[in-house]
Design a protein around this motif. Structure first.
Motif, PDB file in Angstrom:
ATOM      1  N   LYS A  75     -53.583 -23.337 -22.559  1.00 33.98           N
ATOM      2  CA  LYS A  75     -53.036 -23.873 -23.805  1.00 33.98           C
ATOM      3  C   LYS A  75     -53.446 -25.321 -24.018  1.00 33.98           C
ATOM      4  O   LYS A  75     -53.809 -25.727 -25.137  1.00 33.98           O
ATOM      5  CB  LYS A  75     -51.514 -23.749 -23.790  1.00 33.98           C
ATOM      6  CG  LYS A  75     -50.864 -24.214 -25.097  1.00 33.98           C
ATOM      7  CD  LYS A  75     -49.353 -24.058 -25.061  1.00 33.98           C
ATOM      8  CE  LYS A  75     -48.739 -24.523 -26.372  1.00 33.98           C
ATOM      9  NZ  LYS A  75     -47.268 -24.430 -26.376  1.00 33.98           N
ATOM     10  N   LEU A  76     -53.411 -26.138 -22.954  1.00 36.84           N
ATOM     11  CA  LEU A  76     -53.801 -27.541 -23.085  1.00 36.84           C
ATOM     12  C   LEU A  76     -55.278 -27.696 -23.433  1.00 36.84           C
ATOM     13  O   LEU A  76     -55.656 -28.616 -24.169  1.00 36.84           O
ATOM     14  CB  LEU A  76     -53.477 -28.285 -21.786  1.00 36.84           C
ATOM     15  CG  LEU A  76     -51.987 -28.526 -21.519  1.00 36.84           C
ATOM     16  CD1 LEU A  76     -51.768 -29.046 -20.098  1.00 36.84           C
ATOM     17  CD2 LEU A  76     -51.405 -29.503 -22.537  1.00 36.84           C
ATOM     18  N   VAL A  77     -56.120 -26.810 -22.910  1.00 41.28           N
ATOM     19  CA  VAL A  77     -57.539 -26.856 -23.262  1.00 41.28           C
ATOM     20  C   VAL A  77     -57.723 -26.555 -24.748  1.00 41.28           C
ATOM     21  O   VAL A  77     -58.500 -27.225 -25.442  1.00 41.28           O
ATOM     22  CB  VAL A  77     -58.348 -25.866 -22.409  1.00 41.28           C
ATOM     23  CG1 VAL A  77     -59.768 -25.711 -22.953  1.00 41.28           C
ATOM     24  CG2 VAL A  77     -58.405 -26.342 -20.964  1.00 41.28           C
ATOM     25  N   MET A  78     -57.008 -25.557 -25.251  1.00 38.69           N
ATOM     26  CA  MET A  78     -57.115 -25.240 -26.675  1.00 38.69           C
ATOM     27  C   MET A  78     -56.669 -26.411 -27.532  1.00 38.69           C
ATOM     28  O   MET A  78     -57.286 -26.728 -28.557  1.00 38.69           O
ATOM     29  CB  MET A  78     -56.298 -23.993 -26.990  1.00 38.69           C
ATOM     30  CG  MET A  78     -56.854 -22.718 -26.382  1.00 38.69           C
ATOM     31  SD  MET A  78     -55.844 -21.285 -26.808  1.00 38.69           S
ATOM     32  CE  MET A  78     -56.109 -20.263 -25.357  1.00 38.69           C
ATOM     33  N   ALA A  85     -53.301 -22.282 -30.712  1.00 41.69           N
ATOM     34  CA  ALA A  85     -52.917 -21.535 -29.515  1.00 41.69           C
ATOM     35  C   ALA A  85     -53.212 -20.060 -29.729  1.00 41.69           C
ATOM     36  O   ALA A  85     -52.767 -19.464 -30.706  1.00 41.69           O
ATOM     37  CB  ALA A  85     -51.443 -21.745 -29.215  1.00 41.69           C
ATOM     38  N   THR A  86     -53.979 -19.485 -28.823  1.00 40.31           N
ATOM     39  CA  THR A  86     -54.478 -18.122 -28.964  1.00 40.31           C
ATOM     40  C   THR A  86     -54.096 -17.313 -27.731  1.00 40.31           C
ATOM     41  O   THR A  86     -54.147 -17.836 -26.616  1.00 40.31           O
ATOM     42  CB  THR A  86     -56.017 -18.136 -29.114  1.00 40.31           C
ATOM     43  OG1 THR A  86     -56.359 -18.970 -30.218  1.00 40.31           O
ATOM     44  CG2 THR A  86     -56.562 -16.737 -29.349  1.00 40.31           C
ATOM     45  N   PRO A  87     -53.721 -16.049 -27.893  1.00 41.16           N
ATOM     46  CA  PRO A  87     -53.368 -15.234 -26.730  1.00 41.16           C
ATOM     47  C   PRO A  87     -54.543 -15.080 -25.772  1.00 41.16           C
ATOM     48  O   PRO A  87     -55.681 -14.891 -26.205  1.00 41.16           O
ATOM     49  CB  PRO A  87     -52.988 -13.885 -27.338  1.00 41.16           C
ATOM     50  CG  PRO A  87     -52.653 -14.198 -28.754  1.00 41.16           C
ATOM     51  CD  PRO A  87     -53.556 -15.324 -29.150  1.00 41.16           C
ATOM     52  N   VAL A  88     -54.268 -15.174 -24.491  1.00 44.69           N
ATOM     53  CA  VAL A  88     -55.312 -15.031 -23.481  1.00 44.69           C
ATOM     54  C   VAL A  88     -54.820 -14.154 -22.338  1.00 44.69           C
ATOM     55  O   VAL A  88     -53.625 -14.058 -22.077  1.00 44.69           O
ATOM     56  CB  VAL A  88     -55.762 -16.398 -22.903  1.00 44.69           C
ATOM     57  CG1 VAL A  88     -56.316 -17.296 -23.984  1.00 44.69           C
ATOM     58  CG2 VAL A  88     -54.612 -17.082 -22.174  1.00 44.69           C
TER      59      VAL A  88
END
Length: 301
Positions: A75-78, A85-88
């Motif tokens: 999340k912090l990288v995004m 914020a994208t589902p991973v």
């Protein structure tokens, strides 16, 4: 191990649209860790044991918080990349035991950071990864190339010392666990670090000069001093015996996980074989976990 960083059940309904991979080395504790005038200093000791992470970016609802350090890192990288914020899905394969002082969490976080960025066709510099990791917990510096001095509380690099020496290590885990976050919240941490500062200063000087001049014996002396200094903060009950075995093998020195349980022994390239030393210690302490590995330069692959 797999982490699903989105609402329950969404994985079955979403489609993988992007994928990235990365691997980060763990550490055998640290060559040096402590403070100088209250400022944190850590000299990393990356080893040839890795955390490999694959990140899959999916089509679905918003990411959910609180699903582990790796999910926080993604999340912090995004956020850093300016992306929503994208589902991973995070898949991890790690050779590193947890809560032993081998930087398993830092390796997971660092690899997740780069894998997430690579999924978006980007590459993060080590100082960005280190800063993100430090937001999650105090971190080792194995994301930096070679052997580096860093501030493990902020992730800031202090000095690049050079490539890792071609040396092998015997590693011992006598047992137990240490929570890095709780350790760094100790009320007596600052006073204990202040108490050992003179020895830490000497250790940093010896390890720095040893690596810069490829004098591995000098480096080993510095690591041993730092290991001994840390006895005032997190005593290793078996350090005296470990040092005696190192002397018997004519090893270059010893090192410890300054906020963990493991101890390492730095073997001479032309001395007792690492397999022989490990077998001997294993015969004396069958209740310990003993293995051997080699030092490697830091950096992600």
């Amino acid at each position: 191990m797999e982490f699903i960083c989105h609402p329950a059940g969404a994985a079955n309904r979403s489609t993988v649209v992007l994928r990235g991979k990365a691997a980060a080395p763990g550490t055998c504790g640290e060559l040096v860790q402590g403070t100088i005038k209250g400022e944190p200093y850590l000299i990393s000791c990356p080893i040839d044991l890795w955390s490999e992470v694959e990140v899959e970016i999916r089509e679905s609802a918003e990411i959910r918080d609180g699903l582990g350090k790796s999910c926080q890192a993604a999340k912090l990288v995004m956020e850093y990349l300016g992306l929503p914020a994208t589902p991973v899905t995070i898949k991890r394969v790690s050779a590193l035991p947890e809560s032993k002082g081998m930087a398993s969490s830092t390796a997971d976080i660092a690899a997740t950071c780069q894998a997430t960025a690579r999924a978006f066709n980007q590459e993060l510099p080590p100082e960005v990864i280190a800063a993100i990791a430090a937001k999650i917990e105090p971190s080792d510096g194995q994301m930096y190339p070679g052997i580096t001095i860093s501030n493990h509380l902020t992730g800031e690099p202090r000095r690049y010392l050079g490539e890792a020496p071609p040396l092998e290590l015997v590693v011992a885990d006598p047992g137990g666990k240490v929570d890095t976050v709780l350790f760094n919240c100790r009320q007596d941490l600052a006073s204990k670090n202040f108490q050992k500062e003179p020895m830490v200063r000497q250790a940093i000087e010896l390890v720095t000069r040893g690596i810069l001049t490829e004098d591995w014996e000098m480096m080993g002396r510095g690591a041993t001093i730092s290991a001994q200094a840390n006895q005032v903060l997190l005593p290793k009950p078996h350090l005296a015996q470990w040092r005696q075995w190192a002397a018997d093998f004519k090893a270059l020195g010893v090192l410890v996980a300054h906020s963990g349980t493991v101890m390492g022994m730095i073997m001479r390239p032309d001395g007792v074989a690492v397999e022989e030393a490990a077998a001997y210690i294993r015969s004396k302490r069958p209740d310990w976990v003993i293995w051997h590995t080699s030092m490697v330069s830091g950096g992600l692959r």
